[in-house]
Scaffold this active site. Sequence first.
Site, PDB file in Angstrom:
ATOM      1  N   ASP A  42       0.641  -1.452  -0.004  1.00 47.91           N
ATOM      2  CA  ASP A  42      -0.225  -0.345  -0.250  1.00 47.91           C
ATOM      3  C   ASP A  42       0.204   1.344  -0.024  1.00 47.91           C
ATOM      4  OD1 ASP A  42       0.820  -1.145   2.846  1.00 47.91           O
ATOM      5  OD2 ASP A  42      -0.787   0.578   3.520  1.00 47.91           O
ATOM      6  N   GLU A  82       0.064  -1.813   6.046  1.00 45.57           N
ATOM      7  CA  GLU A  82       1.266  -0.644   6.270  1.00 45.57           C
ATOM      8  C   GLU A  82       0.742   0.553   7.314  1.00 45.57           C
ATOM      9  OE1 GLU A  82       4.376   0.955   7.673  1.00 45.57           O
ATOM     10  OE2 GLU A  82       3.572   1.696   5.626  1.00 45.57           O
TER      11      GLU A  82
END
Length: 522
Positions: A144, A209
């Site tokens: 991400d 994350e």
Amino acid sequence: MTDRSGKCNIMKLVKIVSFGLLVVVLVCFVAATLRTLTFDVNSGLQLAHWEKTRNIASDINQHQRKELLANFREAIQIPTVSTSKTQLNITALGEFNSLLRKVFPTVFSSHLVQHEVVANYSHLFWVPGSDLALVPYMLLAHIDVVPADENDGWEAPPFSAKEMDGFIYGRGTIDNKQSVMGILQALEYLLIRGYSPQRGFFIGLGHDEEVGGLQGAMNIVKVLKKKGVQLAFVLDEGLAVLDGVISGLQGPAALIGISEKGQATVKLSVFKAPGHSSMPPRESSIGILAGAVKRLEDNPMPILFGEGPERRTFEHLAHRFGLPIKFLMSNMWLFSPLIGRVMERSPDTNAFLRTTTAVTMFNSGVKVNVLPSLAEAYVNLRIHPAQTVQEVLEFIQSTVGDERVKMELVNGFDPLPVSSYDETSFGFQTIKKTLLDQFPQVSVAPGLCIGNTDSRHYTDLAKDIYRFAPTWIKPGDTQRFHGINERISKKNYEELVVFYFNLIQNCDIKELPSPHGAGHEL
């Protein structure tokens, strides 16, 4: 006579004290000079003979060069944005999963690789080693990225992966798709060339994350715990190769994060009865809270330079500075207060010295002629390894010093343990060897990661956690992290692939060479 005698005694005492101080200063100067001339914490394993492994050459031909860059650009073009814990672009994450299977067919089809999708969008790979006595290790990265808006001033659309002047522009190029794709691309090439590891390893790719890793990394850890896995070390994102960033340093420096700061979010709030703006009280809820915030900004947390791993960073780099900086860096025992005072002048280096305090949100008011009943401010703190969350809360409470200001800990965690980095540290030394073989001009040093990574969830599985990727950072590039014009050079991305290609093979050694054996072979 008595007065004269007393004056003589005072003069003698002054001379004795002055002479003593002179001797102390002279001794300190001599000791510091000798240490400057002889101090080198980098000797040892660099002189030793490493165990030979049957390394496959990391040659990349022209076809592969085009292929790996095309694969990387496709990854950047998928907007895998995490906005909050509940706002993830699941469509893009599904598309990214399909991309990985398409561009790394050998990884997903090899009998050597076991693959598992975790929490729908994260990935866990297990590559067993032929020697079961060797403790496995783990490579981490995250899929991400943070949001990006072209209107903020990007030179190229943030999800275009446009090539300009030898760079690929786009969100995720340095945080952290370069590692996601670099690790899998290296494994793909190794498997194609017939590689089979002696030491097993895991690859963990988290999908959230940027918003805490509560779905991705935490569930990967749960899977590993159920299997009873323990790891020799973990390598995640974090620090990088700094080239021209550290003033006065001769040559680039690769900083391997051996710890990362803790974090806390604190909400400050003030409540007063609402009223009409035409009859304001002497102090409003906004005014009281603004005063508290101003006191926090005027009174930063204490300098803790030398009490955390940042001291060892400069000791490892001391030999690459010229005089007089080399003299200061080689003698941190004497000059750390002075160095700390100099470093706090810049936000980039101040972050390594102390727990930082950042007021990130301030909310109050609903109408221009109504006195608000509630004023709230959110403070984000990045906690130095020498402090704890509790100590930080106590500091805030004493600094604000106003019972009308309510303090609430929204979330937080203490700094991470410091991983080993001496000559017996398998993970640190293997990463260092891989770096120096590829970039002999680089100085390698342990460092403190001021941001937070998915690796903090792995502390129960590994004693040693390192935070590093060989991304080259030049002056001005630090602002590209979570900022505009994030980019990586095509050459540097290829270097990342080669780094992971060689690191995986270097980890096949059974044990480190003896540092003391080096001296007998000179």
